[in-house]
Scaffold this active site. Structure first.
Site, PDB file in Angstrom:
ATOM      1  N   GLU A 180       0.904  -1.166   0.113  1.00 30.78           N
ATOM      2  CA  GLU A 180       0.189  -0.060   0.047  1.00 30.78           C
ATOM      3  C   GLU A 180       0.794   1.245  -0.186  1.00 30.78           C
ATOM      4  O   GLU A 180       1.538   1.538   0.937  1.00 30.78           O
ATOM      5  CB  GLU A 180      -0.881   0.105   1.159  1.00 30.78           C
ATOM      6  CG  GLU A 180      -2.396  -0.386   1.182  1.00 30.78           C
ATOM      7  CD  GLU A 180      -2.924  -0.060   2.744  1.00 30.78           C
ATOM      8  OE1 GLU A 180      -2.880   1.058   3.004  1.00 30.78           O
ATOM      9  OE2 GLU A 180      -3.396  -0.997   3.182  1.00 30.78           O
ATOM     10  N   ASP A 187      -6.148   8.616  10.269  1.00 33.46           N
ATOM     11  CA  ASP A 187      -4.846   7.835  10.712  1.00 33.46           C
ATOM     12  C   ASP A 187      -4.507   8.391  12.118  1.00 33.46           C
ATOM     13  O   ASP A 187      -4.855   9.588  12.508  1.00 33.46           O
ATOM     14  CB  ASP A 187      -3.857   8.184   9.676  1.00 33.46           C
ATOM     15  CG  ASP A 187      -3.820   7.421   8.582  1.00 33.46           C
ATOM     16  OD1 ASP A 187      -3.775   6.134   8.627  1.00 33.46           O
ATOM     17  OD2 ASP A 187      -4.086   8.040   7.500  1.00 33.46           O
TER      18      ASP A 187
END
Lengths: 409, 246
Positions: free
Chosen positions: B34, B45
């Protein structure tokens, strides 16, 4: 025209021609751009809100607090001295007289009652100027909810009085150190907290932004402002205003006063963005200088670079210091339904002093942008202008003293 | 054999490093990479990946760098671009598709583009032979799991807990996994909070794990050289790959 209600009646939202579709889209704008964890939460909120949107019983309860706790209806004041000076009739919708000092208490009362109805015991909020944070901390105290407020570290410094107020009211305040350390970053962290506590926490969003149903829900709630003002204009002036002016950060006080005037052909609604240091420098004019993009759960105009990285906004007023704007404003701009313009920091400060000395009303820095537009407008002679005085300047005293010390000491 | 997907933030500490690290991860047995697209406001995040995003941007990361570095990486290892939706929207999904095709990148992971909003873009992505990875969260009810799982391709990104990346939380995912299996044979990979300590536990009942913050923590370690970072990340990848397949 006839108005078949009085400002003292119970306000219940009504459907708008500009309501979003079922997924929250105002044209291409709005929607829900959030991590999957939040989608079921938003789905549930959407259906819960639909149940109470036109529910008389719910709004009766809201009305009780508006009348007895907030002090609604807020008065409509004919500002004779500035009217005489500019040759127009200026009416001020006095949201600054609300409990806690701004229009934010309108939507925190209603959102907290909804949170309570849904059995949530914890609420969170983001705040820029601290007005929404204080309004949320206030209802948390009132309704016995646990409250955490996220505020950019830069704003914590320039709005220290409001930080203290929130703490005094029993809320926890998180100073957010990332990014530009302002409202944008406060909202990032509020969303992170919300994702983590999605099951038991209600996010009291402070403006007409965020994922659906927030933009519509907060607009519905705040529209009590224009709904009252319309009836008050007819009562005291006998006709509707030619222009309605409000400042815009996320855009809640503007949607609140505009909404019930959007279908009136002879009324021009004007939203004032934060011009900061000027449009060629640092500012908060997402509509004037930004482009469509996705931030904080919605698609709307954004200040961004060529790669789609979000740019920092600037305004002297923490409440307007935000690189985005509510999606309905983006839609209304594209449709040409509302006119948008801007006022710089300097112009706003002049208006701050002007209204203080002419009318004995010290406005919030945010609201000073709307007031300043009276001097920027051309050919207003004989016109009637309604301004949403969205908040009072108490919270800005420390900053104002610093900026204006040479003038008044 | 259970799969290991590795997330790294592009451009930190440098583009050359990203290229070297990607190839080293391939050597270490990582199945899919990724490649994270730095974004100014990464709301899904936690602090670790957020910091790497902001540092990469401070170092001057541009989208063109992503397109360029991917050309060296994607031919070697199955590569997906992981990024927030705004850059895709702003530069144009068609442009990202064309760039992905030319670099050999196989698809996108966009954490703030949920199922409903993705419908507008899925046909063009699929037609180009690329995949848009779907997320399922432990908060999702049965009907929603069915809706998402039915269309899912390549793998389903199962979020390990209600929260942000890199947090030390865990939730019982058994029921969610069972529901997903009712509707699709597509692989299910668990991400969020997976590290060498949790990998074995989190991989139970699923087909693979996605690891991000555990690797990025090493990227952010100022006390070691770039070479040491690559060694350390590779070693960790090997360890996790073997733990999930014990």
């Amino acid at each position: 025209m006839n108005i078949d209600y009085t400002p003292n009646d119970i306000y219940i939202p009504s459907p708008s021609d500009f309501d979003p579709d079922n997924l929250g889209h105002f044209g291409i704008y709005g929607g829900r751009y959030v991590p999957e964890t939040l989608m079921p939460v938003l789905e549930a909120l959407k259906s819960d809100y639909e149940k109470i949107r036109f529910d008389k019983e719910f709004w009766e309860e809201v009305h009780y607090y508006y009348k007895n706790y907030v002090g609604r209806p807020s008065s409509l004041y004919y500002a004779k001295n500035i009217s005489d000076e500019i040759g127009a009739k200026v009416y001020l919708k006095r949201e600054d007289l609300n409990h806690t000092g701004a229009h934010k208490i309108n939507h925190t009362i209603a959102q907290a009652l909804l949170a309570k109805k849904l059995g949530k015991k914890k609420i969170i909020a983001e705040t820029g100027a601290g007005q929404h944070g204080v309004a949320t901390a206030t209802v948390a105290a009132l309704f016995g909810l646990e409250c955490e407020v996220f505020m950019g570290a830069k704003d914590v410094k320039r709005q220290e009085l409001n930080v203290f107020r929130m703490k005094l009211l029993g809320s926890k305040v998180h100073a957010v150190e990332s990014g530009s350390k302002t409202l944008k970053d406060a909202m990032n962290d509020a969303i992170r907290h919300w994702v983590t506590h999605a099951r038991d926490t209600f996010y009291v969003i402070g403006t007409v932004a965020g994922p659906h149903p927030y933009p519509m829900m907060v607009r519905d709630i705040q529209s009590v402002i224009g709904w009252e003002a319309k009836a008050q204009m007819m009562q005291t002036h006998g006709k509707l205003p030619d222009k309605v002016i409000a400042c815009i950060g996320g855009g809640s006080n503007a949607m609140g006063i505009f909404n019930h005037f959007l279908n009136e052909k002879d009324v021009e609604c004007i939203g004032i963005e934060a011009g900061g240091l000027g449009l060629d420098s640092k500012h908060g004019c997402s509509l004037a200088k930004g482009s469509p993009g996705v931030l904080h759960g919605q698609l709307s105009y954004l200040l961004q670079d060529e790669d789609g990285q979000i740019e920092e906004a600037h305004s002297i007023s923490a409440g307007l210091d935000y690189p985005g704007i509510g999606p309905e404003h983006a839609f209304l701009k594209d449709k040409g339904v509302v006119t948008y313009d801007h006022i710089t920091d300097d112009e706003a400060m002049e208006a701050f002093v002007w209204l203080s000395q002419k009318e004995g009303i010290i406005p919030a820095f945010e609201s000073s942008h709307a007031i300043a537009y009276l001097k920027k407008l051309k050919n207003v002679e004989g016109q009637t202008i309604l301004i949403n005085l969205s908040g009072r300047g108490d919270k800005d005293m420390i900053q104002a003293k610093d900026i204006l010390k040479e003038r008044f000491e | 054999m259970k799969k290991l997907v590795a997330y790294i933030t592009t451009g930190y500490p440098s583009l050359a490093f990203t290229l070297d690290l990607a190839l080293a991860l391939h050597e270490a047995g990582v199945d899919t990479l990724e490649l994270g697209i730095p974004f100014s406001d990464p709301v899904a995040d936690g602090a670790i990946i957020e910091k790497a995003n902001l540092l990469s941007l401070q170092k001057g990361f541009k989208m063109d760098h992503l397109f360029e570095v991917s050309k060296g990486i994607a031919p070697q290892i199955d590569t997906l671009w992981m990024g927030y939706f705004n850059p895709f929207y702003h530069k144009g999904m068609d442009r990202f598709i064309a760039q992905a095709k030319s670099a050999g990148v196989n698809g996108f992971i966009i954490p703030d583009l949920p199922y409903e909003e993705a419908q507008k873009y899925k046909p063009m992505i699929t037609q180009a032979g690329l995949t848009l990875i779907d997320f399922i969260a432990p908060t999702d009810p049965k009907e929603r799991i069915e809706m998402i799982a039915r269309d899912a391709q390549k793998f389903i990104y199962l979020v390990a807990y209600a929260g942000i990346t890199g947090a030390g939380q865990s939730e019982d995912l058994q029921d969610t996994v069972a529901m997903i299996r009712d509707y699709t044979n597509t692989d299910v990979f668990v991400g969020f909070g997976v590290n060498e300590k949790t990998a074995k536990e989190k991989s139970k009942g699923v087909d693979g794990v996605i690891v991000g913050s555990a690797f990025v923590t090493i990227l952010l370690d100022e006390s070691i050289s770039d070479m040491q970072k690559i060694d350390k990340v590779s070693k960790l990848a090997r360890e996790i790959k073997s733990k999930i397949n014990e």
